[in-house]
Enzyme design. Structure first.
Site, short mmCIF file in Angstrom:
data_model
loop_
_atom_site.label_atom_id
_atom_site.label_comp_id
_atom_site.label_asym_id
_atom_site.label_seq_id
_atom_site.Cartn_x
_atom_site.Cartn_y
_atom_site.Cartn_z
N ARG A 1 7.66 -1.94 0.13
CA ARG A 1 6.65 -1.17 -0.62
C ARG A 1 5.29 -1.26 0.06
NH1 ARG A 1 5.03 2.38 -1.75
NH2 ARG A 1 4.36 3.41 -3.65
N HIS B 1 -5.63 0.14 -6.37
CA HIS B 1 -5.00 -0.74 -7.34
C HIS B 1 -5.96 -1.69 -8.05
CE1 HIS B 1 -1.15 0.89 -6.25
NE2 HIS B 1 -1.39 0.65 -4.98
N CYS C 1 3.09 1.90 1.42
CA CYS C 1 1.71 2.12 0.97
C CYS C 1 0.77 2.21 2.18
CB CYS C 1 1.26 0.96 0.08
SG CYS C 1 1.05 1.40 -1.65
N CYS D 1 -5.79 -1.69 -0.29
CA CYS D 1 -5.04 -1.87 -1.54
C CYS D 1 -5.99 -1.73 -2.73
CB CYS D 1 -4.39 -3.25 -1.60
SG CYS D 1 -3.41 -3.72 -0.16
#
Lengths: 159, 288
Positions: free
Chosen positions: B245, B208, B249, B204
């Site tokens: 979601r 992000h 991802c 992640c």
């Protein structure tokens, strides 16, 4: 009939030759700095085919992260990695091969995926299905595609 | 790593968007979000303490979207997510299960009774001795109080209901606790956030945390905040849960995904929610 048999034998022989010359992902010989001297196929790549691998979402999709003025016809370039223009001047062919095959050998912790690697992953999947990887997980790019990308990048020299 | 567009490419795209008015993926990153000319959303906030060494400012995903997408969330009549909120309102009022009860029988009007609920989930439940997402709490109500069947964790009934329950919390700051018994789940979620999964070996954090604000092909990377979930996505024209979601991802890292409702995603939701402590609850938000 006889011709067909001869043809089949010739085809098998050529297949065997290609397999013998191709380096499988686990056998790639990375140098001290992560470079790879030997062509993974034993032959030079095709830069035109490499341009397609670099551009195509379903292949290398390199432009997802790297921009390049040389690829201005390809929509949507990313801003994650360095621009590709001049890569053929900044790096040797062996270095580019190492970076494409497994950039982590040269740049520890880099975000760049390894395009010629088949093991050592956490929760490897079967491409983009979300399912577990098959036993014989293929690398993201074939040896030929890696060589084609390297050949294309070598054309991106500074003026 | 800043939010401003960097490099000539970003500038060129921004100029093109301004000139041509295409407004593709380039957002007005300074814009403010006021919904229905009434609810002032906090779309930028000081990072919570646990992120102090990592980020200065946290941003709602709304900030990263195109002008057109941003505008859809500014008025509930334009927000397609409210079609599904209305569907959930019917479910709220309908009796279901052997006890013959509806949500409304105990909780009356959700616009009063559910104020503040979305903002604090996932939340530790002492009685049950478990960390509960809003979905888990809804299913606990259904089986325990209504004697009804559980809803599928990321099915449409469930995601629509979580949207309805979120509406009265809009504009309130996300304030998810991660101390006490929740802490071990939070640590697990944090571990997952930084684990590089799949054949692409991406965590992640790679996109992000390290690259928000950058373009990855046609996608403008956000901080992956979940204060707007469930979100209406233009891409699939329905409401999407945080777990759906997450699944998408992780799938896109060429990984074997976790399942919505799994212990891993519950923990990840807790951790990611706390990265957004201080942003407003926006759900149902609109994203691409």
């Amino acid at each position: 009939m006889k011709q067909a048999v001869v043809g089949a034998i010739a085809l098998m022989a050529s297949t065997v030759t290609v397999q013998a010359a191709e380096t499988v992902p686990g056998d790639v010989d990375y140098g001290e700095y992560g470079e790879v001297q030997q062509s993974l196929t034993g032959a030079p790549g095709d830069s035109e085919a490499g341009r397609e691998v670099v551009s195509n979402r379903a292949l290398g999709n390199c432009v997802a992260c790297h921009a390049a003025e040389a690829l201005v016809d390809v929509p949507w370039h990313g801003e994650i990695g360095p621009v590709l223009d001049g890569a053929g001047s900044r790096w040797s062919e062996a270095e580019l091969r190492g970076i494409v095959a497994n950039a982590k050998m040269m740049f520890e912790g880099t975000m760049m995926p390894a395009f010629y690697k088949t093991e050592g992953f956490t929760r490897a999947g079967d491409a983009y299905t979300g399912d577990p990887a098959p036993e014989d997980l293929p690398p993201i790019l074939t040896a030929q595609q890696v060589e084609d990308v390297v050949a294309y990048l070598m054309t991106l020299t500074d003026e | 790593m800043g939010i401003s567009l960097r490099g000539t490419l970003g500038l060129a795209s921004a100029v093109a968007a301004l000139t041509l008015g295409t407004g593709t993926a380039i957002a007005d990153e300074e814009a403010e979000l006021v919904v229905n000319e009434e609810i002032e959303m906090v779309v930028r906030a000081e990072a919570p303490d646990h992120l102090a060494d990592t980020l200065d400012t946290i941003y709602s995903g709304w900030v990263f979207r195109s002008d057109e997408t941003q505008a859809l969330q500014a008025d509930d009549f334009d927000n397609p997510g409210f079609v599904f909120v209305d569907v959930a309102m019917d479910a709220w009022n309908a009796a279901d299960g052997a006890a013959g009860k509806s949500c409304a029988d105990c909780h009356n009007d959700p616009m009063d009774s559910m104020v503040g609920v979305r903002a604090v989930y996932p939340k530790w439940n002492d009685e049950a001795g478990e960390l509960r997402t809003l979905e888990m709490q809804i299913n606990a109500c259904r089986t325990g109080q209504m004697e009804a069947e559980e809803w599928k964790y990321d099915g449409s009934d469930m995601v629509n209901m979580t949207a309805l329950i979120s509406v009265p919390s809009r504009g309130l700051p996300v304030n998810v606790a991660y101390d006490g018994p929740a802490q071990e789940y939070w640590e697990m979620g944090k571990e997952l956030y930084y684990t590089r999964t799949g054949q692409l070996e991406l965590a992640c954090a790679n996109c992000h945390e390290d690259h928000y604000g950058d373009m990855i092909r046609a996608d403008h990377l956000s901080q992956g905040q979940i204060n707007g979930f469930p979100v209406y996505r233009l891409k699939n024209a329905k409401l999407n849960s945080a777990h759906a979601r997450f699944k998408g991802c992780i799938r896109d890292t060429r990984a074997h995904t976790y399942k919505p409702g799994s212990a891993e995603f519950v923990a990840l939701e807790l951790y990611v929610a706390t990265r957004g402590n201080g942003l407003s609850v926006e759900a149902p938000s609109v994203r691409n």
